[in-house]
Design a protein around this motif. Structure first.
Motif, PDB file in Angstrom:
ATOM      1  N   UNK A  94      56.888 -17.575  76.700  1.00 29.44           N
ATOM      2  CA  UNK A  94      58.141 -17.330  75.979  1.00 29.44           C
ATOM      3  C   UNK A  94      59.155 -18.442  76.258  1.00 29.44           C
ATOM      4  N   UNK A  95      59.237 -18.868  77.539  1.00 30.14           N
ATOM      5  CA  UNK A  95      60.213 -19.904  77.900  1.00 30.14           C
ATOM      6  C   UNK A  95      59.876 -21.232  77.235  1.00 30.14           C
ATOM      7  N   UNK A  96      58.588 -21.527  77.118  1.00 25.99           N
ATOM      8  CA  UNK A  96      58.165 -22.756  76.440  1.00 25.99           C
ATOM      9  C   UNK A  96      58.431 -22.640  74.940  1.00 25.99           C
ATOM     10  N   UNK A  97      58.067 -21.491  74.380  1.00 20.29           N
ATOM     11  CA  UNK A  97      58.212 -21.274  72.936  1.00 20.29           C
ATOM     12  C   UNK A  97      59.677 -21.328  72.497  1.00 20.29           C
ATOM     13  N   UNK A  98      60.583 -20.768  73.323  1.00 18.31           N
ATOM     14  CA  UNK A  98      62.003 -20.692  72.966  1.00 18.31           C
ATOM     15  C   UNK A  98      62.816 -21.884  73.476  1.00 18.31           C
ATOM     16  N   UNK A  99      62.147 -22.841  74.131  1.00 14.48           N
ATOM     17  CA  UNK A  99      62.855 -24.006  74.639  1.00 14.48           C
ATOM     18  C   UNK A  99      63.822 -23.677  75.763  1.00 14.48           C
ATOM     19  N   UNK A 100      63.437 -22.739  76.644  1.00 15.23           N
ATOM     20  CA  UNK A 100      64.329 -22.282  77.709  1.00 15.23           C
ATOM     21  C   UNK A 100      63.920 -22.835  79.081  1.00 15.23           C
ATOM     22  N   UNK A 101      63.381 -24.050  79.106  1.00 14.86           N
ATOM     23  CA  UNK A 101      63.036 -24.704  80.371  1.00 14.86           C
ATOM     24  C   UNK A 101      64.093 -25.768  80.643  1.00 14.86           C
ATOM     25  N   UNK A 102      64.658 -25.738  81.849  1.00 12.52           N
ATOM     26  CA  UNK A 102      65.704 -26.701  82.205  1.00 12.52           C
ATOM     27  C   UNK A 102      65.164 -28.125  82.101  1.00 12.52           C
ATOM     28  N   UNK A 103      66.020 -29.064  81.737  1.00 16.66           N
ATOM     29  CA  UNK A 103      65.606 -30.443  81.496  1.00 16.66           C
ATOM     30  C   UNK A 103      64.946 -31.072  82.719  1.00 16.66           C
ATOM     31  N   UNK A 104      65.538 -30.834  83.888  1.00 14.62           N
ATOM     32  CA  UNK A 104      64.955 -31.398  85.111  1.00 14.62           C
ATOM     33  C   UNK A 104      63.594 -30.822  85.414  1.00 14.62           C
ATOM     34  N   UNK A 105      63.459 -29.518  85.208  1.00 13.47           N
ATOM     35  CA  UNK A 105      62.174 -28.853  85.442  1.00 13.47           C
ATOM     36  C   UNK A 105      61.139 -29.338  84.431  1.00 13.47           C
ATOM     37  N   UNK A 106      61.575 -29.521  83.188  1.00 16.78           N
ATOM     38  CA  UNK A 106      60.660 -30.009  82.152  1.00 16.78           C
ATOM     39  C   UNK A 106      60.121 -31.389  82.513  1.00 16.78           C
ATOM     40  N   UNK A 107      60.995 -32.263  83.023  1.00 19.55           N
ATOM     41  CA  UNK A 107      60.570 -33.607  83.418  1.00 19.55           C
ATOM     42  C   UNK A 107      59.528 -33.527  84.531  1.00 19.55           C
ATOM     43  N   UNK A 108      59.733 -32.607  85.464  1.00 18.83           N
ATOM     44  CA  UNK A 108      58.768 -32.442  86.573  1.00 18.83           C
ATOM     45  C   UNK A 108      57.422 -31.970  86.028  1.00 18.83           C
ATOM     46  N   UNK A 109      57.455 -31.049  85.062  1.00 20.29           N
ATOM     47  CA  UNK A 109      56.205 -30.561  84.473  1.00 20.29           C
ATOM     48  C   UNK A 109      55.484 -31.684  83.718  1.00 20.29           C
ATOM     49  N   UNK A 110      56.246 -32.510  83.008  1.00 20.06           N
ATOM     50  CA  UNK A 110      55.646 -33.613  82.263  1.00 20.06           C
ATOM     51  C   UNK A 110      54.934 -34.585  83.196  1.00 20.06           C
ATOM     52  N   UNK A 111      55.548 -34.872  84.337  1.00 24.71           N
ATOM     53  CA  UNK A 111      54.919 -35.756  85.317  1.00 24.71           C
ATOM     54  C   UNK A 111      53.664 -35.119  85.900  1.00 24.71           C
ATOM     55  N   UNK A 112      53.711 -33.799  86.095  1.00 28.61           N
ATOM     56  CA  UNK A 112      52.561 -33.081  86.633  1.00 28.61           C
ATOM     57  C   UNK A 112      51.381 -33.144  85.667  1.00 28.61           C
TER      58      UNK A 112
END
Length: 453
Positions: free
Chosen positions: A257-275
């Motif tokens: 739901x958080x991914x679908x609704x765009x409710x992931x904080x920008x900093x956290x999203x960057x960390x996930x992208x690097x992962x």
């Protein structure tokens, strides 16, 4: 053209006549599929056509048509020319006579190879090795036949078959295919003991809402993250977007739901992208529109072929969610009274496809048992005998594993996995596991460990 015209079984004319007959004769096609090796053929064009014929026959138990082969090799001028040559020799030849000549052809090709190898060894002053090669050929020659009623002596062929097993294992290792051997459920992995799952068909059986799609995506995610494997997921149930969002959430252990609704904080999203950049495997989703669609196992085969063409390699694992929405390769119009036969035919197609493509085929299957009272009895587990559609389904499956959950277990986020069928390890075990669907996690290892304590 008659068989007498191609008296020399080592001639090109014999091969033209052979393959012309193969394309009309199931029995001869079966023989050629089993015994004709690439090194027995004169060039790469013959080898490619042989591979296509064998692949089709293993999947559908009949030879392909000229039209189908022409479509397969539409961009290959040499292959089309060779197919046209087969058609020139396409007259009614006796399949039994052709089988006899094929046997002579294989013996002759092997003999030529042996003499070349023996001559080379003698020139290198390796007389002992040369004599060994001749003895092995003589032993093989004494027992080789393409006759369907041949008897095989276990003791006499013991050494030869053992050497063939070694050669097969060496060839598989030389292919450098990554090892696929885990269910990503520790108890099941311990039972499997590292055995390769390539060529096997695993079916997960469950009633509505228990988590068939969750376990399918769990395998896809862990295969990508833990073992750098390439996963091809066919989504037949639900939308493509749902599948993509669920995989995306699962990769970062966060509710979709958080991914679908765009409710992931920008900093956290960057960390996930690097992962995600660190993962060497891949997950590819192929979906089919549900409206007026009849998806068959032929579409699955074509999808794997398209994937191979785009990626340059086969997937390691193919996931189908859900198998009960497929029809078989013949696209027959099965009546309601033949639903069980259709599903068994589908499973047989997928089993053959797994072996032919050297992939692990993982499928989900929905049980129609919705008797809540029966399901709420935690002494009960689903097997192939509990719902009429699944009877006989276990036969083509390497594994049939059911997901069982009472209302109380659903509240506690736990379930029971039952091994209803396994070809290579013991069946009948039932294990309890914990889930965490809120964070897109099928197998909660920490809570499962505490449960089993």
């Amino acid at each position: 053209m008659s068989v007498e015209r191609s008296a020399n079984p080592l001639s090109a004319e014999f091969l033209y006549e052979l393959y012309a007959t193969v394309l009309h004769t199931d029995a001869l096609c079966a023989v050629v599929t089993q015994y004709m090796r690439p090194e027995f053929l004169p060039d790469r064009t013959f080898q490619k056509i042989q591979q296509a014929i064998a692949s089709h026959f293993r999947t559908y138990k009949r030879p392909p048509s000229y039209a189908m082969l022409s479509q397969t090799f539409a961009a290959d001028y040499d292959a089309i020319e060779l197919l046209n040559t087969f058609q020139e020799y396409d007259e009614s030849s006796n399949p039994e006579a052709m089988t006899d000549m094929l046997e002579a052809y294989i013996k002759g090709v092997r003999l030529q190879t042996v003499y070349a190898e023996v001559g080379k060894l003698y020139n290198q002053s390796k007389q002992g090795e040369a004599e060994k090669v001749l003895r092995e050929y003589a032993q093989w020659l004494g027992g080789f036949t393409l006759k369907g009623n041949a008897f095989v002596d276990v003791v006499d062929t013991f050494s030869e078959r053992y050497r063939q097993n070694i050669q097969r294992e060496q060839a598989e290792r030389a292919n450098a295919l990554p090892l696929v051997c885990r269910f990503y459920i520790p108890y099941l992995d311990a039972l499997n003991g590292g055995r390769s799952l390539r060529g096997q068909l695993t079916c997960f059986l469950a009633s509505t809402g228990v988590g068939k799609s969750h376990i399918a995506k769990h395998i896809g995610i862990r295969a990508n993250v833990d073992d750098a494997l390439h996963v091809l997921h066919f989504q037949l149930e639900g939308s493509e977007e749902e599948a993509l969002n669920a995989y995306s959430g699962g990769l970062i252990s966060k509710n979709a739901y958080y991914y679908e609704q765009g409710k992931i904080a920008e900093g956290e999203l960057h960390r996930f992208e690097e992962l995600l950049k660190r993962y060497a495997g891949s997950i590819t989703v192929r979906s089919y529109p549900r409206f007026n669609a009849q998806v068959s196992t032929l579409d699955i085969q074509s999808g794997i072929g398209e994937y191979r063409k785009l990626r340059g390699h086969n997937p390691d694992i193919v996931i189908i969610d859900s198998m009960d929405l497929l029809t078989d390769a013949g696209r027959r119009n099965w009546g309601a009274e033949h639903e069980r036969a259709k599903r068994i035919a589908v499973a047989n197609d997928l089993k053959d496809l797994a072996a032919d493509e050297k992939v692990w085929m993982v499928v989900t299957y929905q049980s129609t048992i919705e008797d809540r009272e029966w399901l709420n009895n935690e002494n009960n587990v689903l097997t192939e005998y509990n719902c009429s559609e699944a009877k006989g389904l276990a036969r083509p499956c390497t594994h049939l594993i059911s997901l069982n959950q009472s209302s109380a277990e659903r509240e506690e986020n736990v379930m029971r996995l039952h091994i209803a069928k396994s070809r290579f390890f013991k069946k009948g075990d039932t294990i309890k596991i914990a889930t965490d669907y809120d964070n897109e996690i099928f197998y909660d290892s920490r809570r499962t460990l505490s449960l089993n304590r």
